[in-house]
Design an enzyme around this catalytic site. Structure first.
Site, PDB file in Angstrom:
ATOM      1  N   CYS A   4       0.822  -1.289   0.399  1.00 28.51           N
ATOM      2  CA  CYS A   4       0.168  -0.282  -0.120  1.00 28.51           C
ATOM      3  C   CYS A   4       0.838   1.504   0.168  1.00 28.51           C
ATOM      4  CB  CYS A   4      -0.715   0.159   1.210  1.00 28.51           C
ATOM      5  SG  CYS A   4      -2.053   1.899   1.261  1.00 28.51           S
ATOM      6  N   CYS A   7       0.417   3.667   3.415  1.00 29.11           N
ATOM      7  CA  CYS A   7       1.677   2.479   3.998  1.00 29.11           C
ATOM      8  C   CYS A   7       2.806   2.900   3.828  1.00 29.11           C
ATOM      9  CB  CYS A   7       1.007   1.312   4.162  1.00 29.11           C
ATOM     10  SG  CYS A   7      -0.913   1.750   5.298  1.00 29.11           S
ATOM     11  N   ASP A  30      -0.179  16.001  -3.048  1.00 29.29           N
ATOM     12  CA  ASP A  30      -0.703  15.261  -3.989  1.00 29.29           C
ATOM     13  C   ASP A  30       0.909  15.335  -4.759  1.00 29.29           C
ATOM     14  OD1 ASP A  30      -3.215  13.633  -4.710  1.00 29.29           O
ATOM     15  OD2 ASP A  30      -2.135  13.718  -6.483  1.00 29.29           O
ATOM     16  N   HIS A  46      -4.679   2.100   8.619  1.00 33.09           N
ATOM     17  CA  HIS A  46      -5.337   1.864   7.271  1.00 33.09           C
ATOM     18  C   HIS A  46      -6.645   1.023   7.108  1.00 33.09           C
ATOM     19  CE1 HIS A  46      -4.706  -0.396   2.943  1.00 33.09           C
ATOM     20  NE2 HIS A  46      -5.596  -0.833   3.672  1.00 33.09           N
ATOM     21  N   HIS A  98      -6.510   3.012   0.530  1.00 31.17           N
ATOM     22  CA  HIS A  98      -6.592   3.733   1.498  1.00 31.17           C
ATOM     23  C   HIS A  98      -6.888   5.507   1.330  1.00 31.17           C
ATOM     24  CE1 HIS A  98      -2.998   4.063   4.886  1.00 31.17           C
ATOM     25  NE2 HIS A  98      -4.600   4.679   5.058  1.00 31.17           N
ATOM     26  N   HIS A 100      -8.389   8.241   2.037  1.00 28.26           N
ATOM     27  CA  HIS A 100      -7.270   9.620   2.359  1.00 28.26           C
ATOM     28  C   HIS A 100      -8.766  10.623   1.447  1.00 28.26           C
ATOM     29  CE1 HIS A 100      -7.757   7.524  -1.857  1.00 28.26           C
ATOM     30  NE2 HIS A 100      -7.188   9.439  -2.650  1.00 28.26           N
ATOM     31  N   HIS A 102      -9.308  14.447  -0.218  1.00 27.82           N
ATOM     32  CA  HIS A 102      -8.070  15.278  -0.814  1.00 27.82           C
ATOM     33  C   HIS A 102      -8.262  17.110  -0.822  1.00 27.82           C
ATOM     34  CE1 HIS A 102      -7.045  12.535  -4.108  1.00 27.82           C
ATOM     35  NE2 HIS A 102      -8.352  12.231  -4.214  1.00 27.82           N
TER      36      HIS A 102
HETATM   37  P1  5GP Z   1      -7.724   8.589  -5.598  1.00 27.44           P
HETATM   38  O1  5GP Z   1      -7.849   8.874  -6.712  1.00 27.44           O
HETATM   39  O2  5GP Z   1      -7.658   7.581  -4.804  1.00 27.44           O
HETATM   40  O3  5GP Z   1      -8.885   9.307  -5.180  1.00 27.44           O
HETATM   41  O4  5GP Z   1      -6.892   9.935  -4.961  1.00 27.44           O
HETATM   42  C1  5GP Z   1      -6.101   9.238  -4.576  1.00 27.44           C
HETATM   43  C2  5GP Z   1      -4.350  10.504  -4.896  1.00 27.44           C
HETATM   44  O5  5GP Z   1      -3.442   9.683  -4.694  1.00 27.44           O
HETATM   45  C3  5GP Z   1      -3.908  10.736  -6.728  1.00 27.44           C
HETATM   46  O6  5GP Z   1      -4.604  11.930  -6.349  1.00 27.44           O
HETATM   47  C4  5GP Z   1      -2.666  10.137  -6.836  1.00 27.44           C
HETATM   48  O7  5GP Z   1      -1.730  11.985  -7.415  1.00 27.44           O
HETATM   49  C5  5GP Z   1      -1.911  10.572  -5.540  1.00 27.44           C
HETATM   50  N1  5GP Z   1      -0.647   9.957  -5.332  1.00 27.44           N
HETATM   51  C6  5GP Z   1      -0.689   8.533  -6.070  1.00 27.44           C
HETATM   52  N2  5GP Z   1       0.165   8.240  -5.753  1.00 27.44           N
HETATM   53  C7  5GP Z   1       0.853   8.715  -5.077  1.00 27.44           C
HETATM   54  C8  5GP Z   1       2.745   8.733  -4.216  1.00 27.44           C
HETATM   55  O8  5GP Z   1       3.210   7.896  -4.258  1.00 27.44           O
HETATM   56  N3  5GP Z   1       2.526  10.197  -3.650  1.00 27.44           N
HETATM   57  C9  5GP Z   1       1.463  11.187  -3.729  1.00 27.44           C
HETATM   58  N4  5GP Z   1       2.353  12.048  -2.795  1.00 27.44           N
HETATM   59  N5  5GP Z   1       0.190  11.580  -3.795  1.00 27.44           N
HETATM   60  C10 5GP Z   1       0.118   9.244  -4.769  1.00 27.44           C
HETATM   61 ZN    ZN Z   2      -2.569   1.214   3.508  1.00 23.63          ZN
END
Ligand code: 5GP
Ligand code: ZN
Length: 119
Positions: A4, A7, A30, A46, A98, A100, A102
Site C-alpha cells: 500500500c 502505508c 499530492d 489502513h 487506503h 484519504h 483530498h
Molecule cells: P484517489 O484517486 O484514490 O481519490 O486519489 C489518490 C491520489 O493519490 C491521486 O490524486 C494521486 O495523484 C495521489 N497519489 C498516488 N500515488 C501517490 C504517491 O506516491 N505520492 C503522492 N504524494 N500522491 C500519490
Molecule cells: Zn495503507
C-alpha cells in the site's frame, strides 16, 4: 499494510512531501496536483475506503475533517475557499485503496461534484 503506497509513505519507506503529521493523520502534497494546492489527509490506520470505517467512533471522522479544515485554513488563509473530496470505490474514481481526503484549492473550481476532469 504491504504493497500500500500510503502505508509506505506513513512508514517513511516511500518519499513524500509531508505538510503536517500527528499521531493519527499525515497530510502530504499530492504527486499529481489537480489544483495549485492539492493535499491529501491520510489516516495512519489502513482503512481500504470510507466504507471500512465503523460507526462506533464518529469522533474519529470529526478529527479527520477538522484536521483537513485546520490545514486548509492555514494554507489558504481564512477567506480562501477549498473543496474536500473522499472518492470511495473504483467507479467513484478511487485509485489508492487506503482512505484519504483530498484538499483542493488555489483556483476557482467549477460547480461540479467530480475532481477528475478539472485539468
Ligand atoms: P484517489 O484517486 O484514490 O481519490 O486519489 C489518490 C491520489 O493519490 C491521486 O490524486 C494521486 O495523484 C495521489 N497519489 C498516488 N500515488 C501517490 C504517491 O506516491 N505520492 C503522492 N504524494 N500522491 C500519490
Ligand atoms: Zn495503507
Amino acid at each position: 499494510m504491504e504493497n500500500c503506497i500510503f502505508c509506505r509513505i506513513i512508514e517513511k519507506t516511500a518519499p513524500s512531501e509531508i505538510i503536517y503529521e500527528d499521531e493519527e493523520f499525515l497530510v502530504i502534497r499530492d504527486i499529481h496536483p489537480l489544483t495549485p494546492l492539492h493535499l491529501l489527509v491520510i489516516p495512519r490506520r489502513h482503512f481500504t475506503s470510507l466504507n471500512e470505517l465503523d460507526e462506533s467512533d464518529p469522533a474519529y471522522v470529526g478529527r479527520l475533517i477538522f484536521t483537513a479544515r485546520r490545514i486548509a485554513s492555514e494554507q489558504v488563509g481564512p477567506k480562501g475557499g477549498y473543496r474536500l473530496v473522499i472518492n470511495t470505490g473504483e467507479t467513484a474514481g478511487q485509485s489508492v485503496f487506503h482512505l484519504h481526503l483530498h484538499i483542493l484549492s488555489g483556483r476557482p473550481l467549477i460547480s461540479s461534484l467530480i475532481t477528475r476532469g478539472l485539468r
